[in-house]
Motif scaffolding. Structure first.
Motif, PDB file in Angstrom:
ATOM      1  N   ASP A  24       6.514   5.017   0.111  1.00  0.00           N
ATOM      2  CA  ASP A  24       5.555   5.099  -0.973  1.00  0.00           C
ATOM      3  C   ASP A  24       5.055   3.722  -1.382  1.00  0.00           C
ATOM      4  OD1 ASP A  24       6.633   7.760  -0.901  1.00  0.00           O
ATOM      5  OD2 ASP A  24       5.729   8.043  -2.868  1.00  0.00           O
ATOM      6  N   ARG A  25       5.943   2.727  -1.332  1.00  0.00           N
ATOM      7  CA  ARG A  25       5.551   1.358  -1.630  1.00  0.00           C
ATOM      8  C   ARG A  25       4.538   0.867  -0.594  1.00  0.00           C
ATOM      9  NH1 ARG A  25       4.299  -3.015  -4.624  1.00  0.00           N
ATOM     10  NH2 ARG A  25       5.011  -4.959  -3.690  1.00  0.00           N
ATOM     11  N   ARG A  27       2.509   2.685   1.263  1.00  0.00           N
ATOM     12  CA  ARG A  27       1.229   3.381   1.082  1.00  0.00           C
ATOM     13  C   ARG A  27       0.483   2.843  -0.132  1.00  0.00           C
ATOM     14  NH1 ARG A  27       4.568   8.095   1.955  1.00  0.00           N
ATOM     15  NH2 ARG A  27       4.435   8.763   4.134  1.00  0.00           N
ATOM     16  N   ARG A  28       1.231   2.544  -1.199  1.00  0.00           N
ATOM     17  CA  ARG A  28       0.561   2.032  -2.390  1.00  0.00           C
ATOM     18  C   ARG A  28      -0.041   0.649  -2.135  1.00  0.00           C
ATOM     19  NH1 ARG A  28      -0.349   3.274  -7.354  1.00  0.00           N
ATOM     20  NH2 ARG A  28      -0.710   1.633  -8.900  1.00  0.00           N
ATOM     21  N   GLY A  31      -3.181   1.204  -0.335  1.00  0.00           N
ATOM     22  CA  GLY A  31      -4.202   1.694  -1.259  1.00  0.00           C
ATOM     23  C   GLY A  31      -4.751   0.595  -2.154  1.00  0.00           C
ATOM     24  N   GLU A  32      -3.872  -0.293  -2.620  1.00  0.00           N
ATOM     25  CA  GLU A  32      -4.314  -1.396  -3.464  1.00  0.00           C
ATOM     26  C   GLU A  32      -5.227  -2.350  -2.693  1.00  0.00           C
ATOM     27  OE1 GLU A  32      -0.605  -2.954  -4.743  1.00  0.00           O
ATOM     28  OE2 GLU A  32      -0.444  -1.622  -6.482  1.00  0.00           O
ATOM     29  N   ALA A 355      -3.087   6.969   1.439  1.00  0.00           N
ATOM     30  CA  ALA A 355      -3.015   5.742   0.652  1.00  0.00           C
ATOM     31  C   ALA A 355      -4.052   5.698  -0.459  1.00  0.00           C
ATOM     32  CB  ALA A 355      -3.182   4.530   1.567  1.00  0.00           C
ATOM     33  N   PRO A 358      -4.268   8.104  -4.720  1.00  0.00           N
ATOM     34  CA  PRO A 358      -4.014   7.730  -6.116  1.00  0.00           C
ATOM     35  C   PRO A 358      -5.087   6.821  -6.718  1.00  0.00           C
ATOM     36  CG  PRO A 358      -2.076   7.360  -4.729  1.00  0.00           C
ATOM     37  CD  PRO A 358      -3.237   7.586  -3.823  1.00  0.00           C
ATOM     38  N   PHE A 359      -5.947   6.245  -5.881  1.00  0.00           N
ATOM     39  CA  PHE A 359      -6.928   5.281  -6.367  1.00  0.00           C
ATOM     40  C   PHE A 359      -8.331   5.864  -6.489  1.00  0.00           C
ATOM     41  CE2 PHE A 359      -3.440   2.996  -4.486  1.00  0.00           C
ATOM     42  CZ  PHE A 359      -3.216   1.959  -5.375  1.00  0.00           C
TER      43      PHE A 359
END
Length: 415
Positions: A24-25, A27-28, A31-32, A355, A358-359
């Motif tokens: 998850d880290r 993927r985040r 995404g960031e 990814a 969430p954004f």
């Protein structure tokens, strides 16, 4: 990295000081990167010009991306990640300890959060004193022994003004501080403070109060409030709903822990040497992203910035975590090469879609970000790391304590 170090790693993760390199880290982070690249003007993507580096060199580091080496799997600042033989994925089996039971306090806290979410809010005026129970937005800096406390720097922290276990007396002392002003508070750090060397120490916190909202809370047992919640007609029904919600969250947390344990095993199986200088640079990159911007905005001098960085560099759990993530990154890279993993256009889209969710980005926006020549290499490196992680998880056999059949794959187990 010794077995003792790996055991310490578990304590470091639970303390929440340094983010780990689980799926998850990864993927985040991807995404960031995509979110930042999609908004930045071309030629200004993912750059930072640091004022100092992890050593006291007068030259410091060259301009580096605000992203840890462990996330991208690439080199930077003149240092390269080491080479290693890909670890075996045979008999990759981990057991996840059973989580503690949900307590009455857990339920009460979640119900309290629901009540606050539905309270009437009034923004306090500049100069108006704040009160316990307010929703506040603050900056914090903590000092002990004349030095900045590692990880105490918080920018635009939004929270309820209420007692905090790790900072006893701090929030209570802020009551009455006018909005827009600063205050100094002296407290004693608890015996279980995350930074081991500071346990029991006297600390001085500088707090800037940027904004506050006064809340008028509804009657939590009224029929009107229960209907607004939409979780049942009685308080007992609401609590049962919250219990189910917390149980689902615990299941998700156990799956995240399973990911971390799999990566720990991959790290254990990977033989390599990681230099202290490389660990320093990885920590520096994280500090430069997390803490440095606020310190620079508050006009910290270069010497003060270097002292703040030293706090991170000297923290044992942070060093263990940074080295672990570097080792994992090298292992993933080696696995990609050995197993012939290819990030095909179809596979890339699958990775990007997870990814960006969430954004709020579209796949078209993600592809547009990949057209930038500066952003694309880092984004693709992160995407390959995600692909490698998912490949590893497909080979893993995961047993959850208290669950009869082992689980594998990516969905959270029914626990």
């Amino acid at each position: 990295m010794s077995n003792d170090d790996l055991q310490k790693l578990g304590a470091s993760r639970s303390g929440g000081v340094t983010p780990s390199l689980g799926g998850d880290r990864l993927r985040r982070m991807l995404g960031e990167q995509l979110a930042q690249a999609s908004k930045a003007p071309r030629g200004e993507v993912l750059e930072a010009v640091p004022e100092l580096g992890p050593t006291n060199s007068e030259e410091g580091l060259e301009a580096v991306p605000e992203l840890g080496l462990a996330a991208s799997g690439e080199q930077g600042g003149g240092l390269e990640l080491p080479q290693a033989e890909a670890p075996s994925l045979e008999d990759l089996h981990v057991t996840v300890p059973e989580s503690p039971p949900i307590t009455e306090d857990d339920l009460i806290m979640r119900f309290h959060e629901l009540v606050r979410e539905r309270g009437a809010r009034r923004t306090r005026a500049l100069g108006e004193p704040i009160a316990l129970g307010d929703q506040v937005r603050i900056d914090t800096l903590g000092y002990a022994g004349g030095e900045l406390i590692p990880f105490s720097v918080r920018n635009d922290l939004e929270m309820e003004l209420a007692p905090q276990v790790m900072l006893p007396g701090l929030m209570e002392a802020l009551e009455g501080t006018p909005v827009g002003e600063s205050v100094q508070v002296e407290i004693s750090l608890p015996d279980d403070y995350p930074v081991e060397s500071l346990r029991g120490a006297t600390a001085r916190f500088l707090v800037d109060v940027h904004a506050a909202e006064e809340l008028q809370l509804p009657d939590p047992e009224s029929e009107e409030f229960l209907q607004r919640l939409g979780r049942g007609e009685t308080l007992d029904a609401v609590m049962e709903s919250l219990m189910d919600e917390l149980a689902d969250e615990r299941a998700d947390e156990l799956w995240l822990e399973a990911q971390e344990l799999v990566i720990d095993e991959i790290v254990r199986r990977t033989e390599m040497e990681v230099s202290p200088e490389l660990v320093n640079e990885e920590i520096y990159r994280r500090w430069n992203e997390a803490e440095a911007p606020l310190l620079r905005a508050k006009n910290f001098s270069p010497d003060e910035l270097q002292d703040a960085l030293e706090g991170w560099l000297k923290d044992p759990s942070t060093r263990v975590q940074a080295e672990r993530d570097l080792r994992a990154s090298v292992a993933f890279r080696a696995i990609i090469e050995r197993d012939g993993l290819e990030l095909t256009p179809e596979r890339l889209d699958e990775v990007l879609e997870l990814a960006i969710e969430p954004f709020g980005l579209s796949l078209a926006e993600a592809h547009e970000a990949l057209q930038d020549p500066e952003a694309a290499p880092l984004i693709m490196a992160s995407a390959r790391q995600v692909m490698a992680f998912e490949h590893v998880m497909e080979q893993a056999r995961i047993q959850f304590e208290g669950v009869e059949e082992p689980a594998s794959g990516d969905p959270a187990p029914e626990i």
